[in-house]
Design a protein around this motif. Sequence first.
Motif, mmCIF file in Angstrom:
data_model
loop_
_atom_site.group_PDB
_atom_site.id
_atom_site.type_symbol
_atom_site.label_atom_id
_atom_site.label_comp_id
_atom_site.label_asym_id
_atom_site.label_seq_id
_atom_site.Cartn_x
_atom_site.Cartn_y
_atom_site.Cartn_z
ATOM 1 N N SER A 1 0.884 -1.385 -0.453
ATOM 2 C CA SER A 1 0.024 0.035 -0.027
ATOM 3 C C SER A 1 0.859 1.398 0.066
ATOM 4 O O SER A 1 0.693 2.138 -0.519
ATOM 5 N N LEU A 2 2.382 1.621 0.394
ATOM 6 C CA LEU A 2 3.194 2.660 0.634
ATOM 7 C C LEU A 2 3.052 3.159 -1.016
ATOM 8 O O LEU A 2 3.335 4.162 -1.642
ATOM 9 N N PHE A 3 3.630 1.798 -1.803
ATOM 10 C CA PHE A 3 3.772 2.066 -3.220
ATOM 11 C C PHE A 3 2.825 2.029 -4.292
ATOM 12 O O PHE A 3 2.752 2.474 -5.109
ATOM 13 N N ASN A 4 1.683 1.360 -3.968
ATOM 14 C CA ASN A 4 0.136 1.341 -4.568
ATOM 15 C C ASN A 4 -0.280 2.628 -4.444
ATOM 16 O O ASN A 4 -1.094 3.308 -3.687
ATOM 17 N N ASN A 5 -0.040 3.576 -4.843
ATOM 18 C CA ASN A 5 -0.789 4.922 -4.101
ATOM 19 C C ASN A 5 -2.195 5.355 -5.345
ATOM 20 O O ASN A 5 -3.523 5.886 -3.905
ATOM 21 N N GLU A 6 -2.663 4.649 -6.380
ATOM 22 C CA GLU A 6 -3.766 5.102 -6.799
ATOM 23 C C GLU A 6 -4.602 3.812 -5.986
ATOM 24 O O GLU A 6 -5.686 3.652 -6.700
ATOM 25 N N ASN A 7 -4.284 3.252 -4.982
ATOM 26 C CA ASN A 7 -5.177 1.606 -4.301
ATOM 27 C C ASN A 7 -5.294 0.971 -5.791
ATOM 28 O O ASN A 7 -7.300 0.418 -5.560
ATOM 29 N N ASP A 8 -5.034 0.603 -6.444
ATOM 30 C CA ASP A 8 -5.637 -0.070 -7.543
ATOM 31 C C ASP A 8 -5.604 -1.839 -7.222
ATOM 32 O O ASP A 8 -4.090 -2.457 -6.928
ATOM 33 N N PRO A 9 -6.498 -1.932 -6.845
ATOM 34 C CA PRO A 9 -6.910 -4.210 -6.321
ATOM 35 C C PRO A 9 -5.888 -4.690 -7.618
ATOM 36 O O PRO A 9 -5.317 -5.632 -7.454
ATOM 37 N N ALA A 10 -6.122 -4.189 -8.945
ATOM 38 C CA ALA A 10 -5.131 -5.078 -9.907
ATOM 39 C C ALA A 10 -3.520 -5.244 -9.236
ATOM 40 O O ALA A 10 -3.079 -6.428 -8.927
ATOM 41 N N ILE A 11 -3.103 -4.539 -8.729
ATOM 42 C CA ILE A 11 -1.271 -3.883 -8.626
ATOM 43 C C ILE A 11 -1.606 -4.453 -7.257
ATOM 44 O O ILE A 11 -0.218 -5.208 -7.015
ATOM 45 N N ALA A 12 -2.120 -4.448 -6.077
ATOM 46 C CA ALA A 12 -2.074 -5.104 -5.386
ATOM 47 C C ALA A 12 -2.330 -6.411 -5.310
ATOM 48 O O ALA A 12 -1.570 -7.275 -4.357
ATOM 49 N N GLN A 13 -3.030 -7.398 -5.761
ATOM 50 C CA GLN A 13 -3.608 -8.664 -5.645
ATOM 51 C C GLN A 13 -2.372 -8.859 -6.681
ATOM 52 O O GLN A 13 -1.859 -9.762 -6.043
ATOM 53 N N LEU A 14 -1.543 -8.568 -7.585
ATOM 54 C CA LEU A 14 -0.091 -9.188 -8.543
ATOM 55 C C LEU A 14 0.819 -9.106 -7.434
ATOM 56 O O LEU A 14 1.833 -10.490 -6.963
ATOM 57 N N ALA A 15 1.002 -7.863 -6.656
ATOM 58 C CA ALA A 15 2.115 -7.616 -5.500
ATOM 59 C C ALA A 15 2.028 -8.600 -4.730
ATOM 60 O O ALA A 15 3.289 -9.455 -4.465
ATOM 61 N N ASP A 16 0.650 -9.128 -3.973
ATOM 62 C CA ASP A 16 0.999 -9.828 -3.608
ATOM 63 C C ASP A 16 1.035 -11.376 -3.393
ATOM 64 O O ASP A 16 1.543 -11.690 -2.218
ATOM 65 N N GLU A 17 0.598 -11.682 -4.230
ATOM 66 C CA GLU A 17 0.865 -13.521 -4.981
ATOM 67 C C GLU A 17 2.526 -13.294 -5.190
ATOM 68 O O GLU A 17 3.340 -13.854 -4.492
ATOM 69 N N GLY A 18 3.239 -12.351 -5.388
ATOM 70 C CA GLY A 18 4.352 -12.210 -6.262
ATOM 71 C C GLY A 18 5.143 -12.243 -4.973
ATOM 72 O O GLY A 18 5.823 -13.161 -4.767
ATOM 73 N N MET A 19 5.088 -11.193 -4.064
ATOM 74 C CA MET A 19 6.036 -11.234 -2.822
ATOM 75 C C MET A 19 5.974 -12.457 -1.861
ATOM 76 O O MET A 19 7.428 -12.986 -1.289
ATOM 77 N N LYS A 20 5.042 -13.104 -1.658
ATOM 78 C CA LYS A 20 4.505 -14.458 -0.947
ATOM 79 C C LYS A 20 5.586 -15.398 -1.833
ATOM 80 O O LYS A 20 6.061 -16.362 -1.266
#
Length: 442
Positions: free
Chosen positions: A334-353
Motif C-alpha cells: 500500500s505504501l507504493f500503490n498510491n492509486e489503490n489499484d486492486p489489480a496491482i495489489a493482488q499481483l504484488a501480494d501473490e508475487g511477494m509471497k
Amino acid sequence: MGKALLRDFSKYVSLNILGMIGVSFYILADTYFIAKALGVNGIAALNFAIPAFSIVHGIGLMIGIGGATRYSILNSQNKSEEAEGVFSGSLKLGSLIGLVLIIVGLFGSRTLSSVLGADAVTLPLTQAYMATILSFAPFFILNNTVLAFVRNDNNPRLAMTAMLVGSFSNVILDYIFLFPFGMGMFGAAFATSLSPIISLGILSLHFAGKKRIPAFLKHKMTRPAVLDILTLGSATFITEVSSAVVLTTFNLLILGLEGNRGVAAYGIVANLAFVAVAIFTGLGQGVQPLVSRYYGLKKWELVKKVKRYALLTAIFIALLIYAGTFAYSDTLISLFNNENDPAIAQLADEGMKIYFLGFFFVGINIVTAMFLSATEKARAAFVISILRGLAVIVPLALVFSNIWQMTGIWSAFVLSELIVAGFALYLATATEKGTVIYGKRD
C-alpha cells in the motif's frame, strides 16, 4: 581469539548491513515518492530505468571490492606502498569509466530506454531518470570504490555513516524536488545523484590530516593492476549486471502478460527485494575485510570460522525477512500503490509471497561468492554469479512464464536461487577440502 573474532564479525557485519540498508533507500525512496507524485506510469518508468542504475552501481562495487580485497591482502603482508598503488589505480579506473558513462547518458539514454521496454507513455519518464543517473555516474562509482577502501582501512563506522547520511539526504531531497519544487522524474533522479556526492564528502574525513601526497597523484595506473582489480571484483559486477538483465527480462515478460500494471506490481516487489538483497550484500561486504585479512595472514581456521558465521547469519536474516514480508505484505504494498489499484495489489501480494522464498538461498549465494572472491578464487565466484544472473534464471523465466504465467515468473527466481545454492555450497566445500587449495589462485 574466539571472542575477538565474534566481536570483529559483529562490528563489521552490523555496520555494513545498516549502511547497505541505507544505500537501498536510493531506489526505495524514489519508488515511494514517484508513486505518490507520478502514479503507475512513474513506477513502471522507474522499473525500466533501474537496470542502468544497477550497472553503474555494479561497476563501482566491482572496482571497490576488487581493489579493496587486494588492498587488504597487501596491507596484512605489510606491503603498504603496493596497497596504496591499488587504491590509486582504483580511483583512476573508476573516474575513466564514469566519464564514458556520462557520454552514454547524454547521447544514448533515449535508445537505451526503448531497448529496456519503455513505451510511448513511459519513455519520457524513463529517459529523464536514466540520463540523469548516467550523467552522475563518476560519483556513484567513486563513492562505492572509496567506501570499500575506507571499510578495509579499519574504518567501517565512517563507511556506514557516509552510506546512511547520503541515503537519508536522498529521502529528504526526493520530497523537496518532487513536491514543493515539482521537478518530476528528473527531480527524483537528481536527488539520488546528489547522495553519493554527500557520501564522498563524509568519506574524505578518513584522509584528512594525512601528510603524504595523495595516492591518486602519486601512482600510475598499470594494466596488470587494473586486470587484477577487475578480476577480483568481477563476481560482484556480474551479480549487479545480472540483476539488471533479470529485471529487464521480467519487465518484458510481465509487460506481455499484464501490461504496465503488471510492471508496476513487479516494480513494487523488485524494490522491496532490492532492500533484502542489500542486507545480504552488506553481510558479504562486512565479512570481506576479515576474510581477506586472515587469508593474507594464512590463518585458514579463522577464514573458515568467518564463513561459517556468515552462512548462519544469512539463514537467520532470511527467516526474519520472509516472516516480515508475509505478515505485512499488504501494508508494504500500500505504501507504493498510491492509486489503490486492486489489480496491482493482488499481483504484488501473490508475487511477494512466492518471490521472497528465494531469499533463503540468496544469502548463501552472495556470501559464498564474496568469500571466494576475498580468498582470490575469482573464477569460482564468477561461476556462481553467472549461474545466479544469467545461466539459470532467464531460461527458467522464459519457460515458466509460458506454462504458469505470472506464477511461473515469480517461481523462476526461487528455483534458480535454489539450484545455484547447491553449486555454491559444493564450491565452498571443495575449497575447504583442498580441491581448490587455500593460498593458491584457481
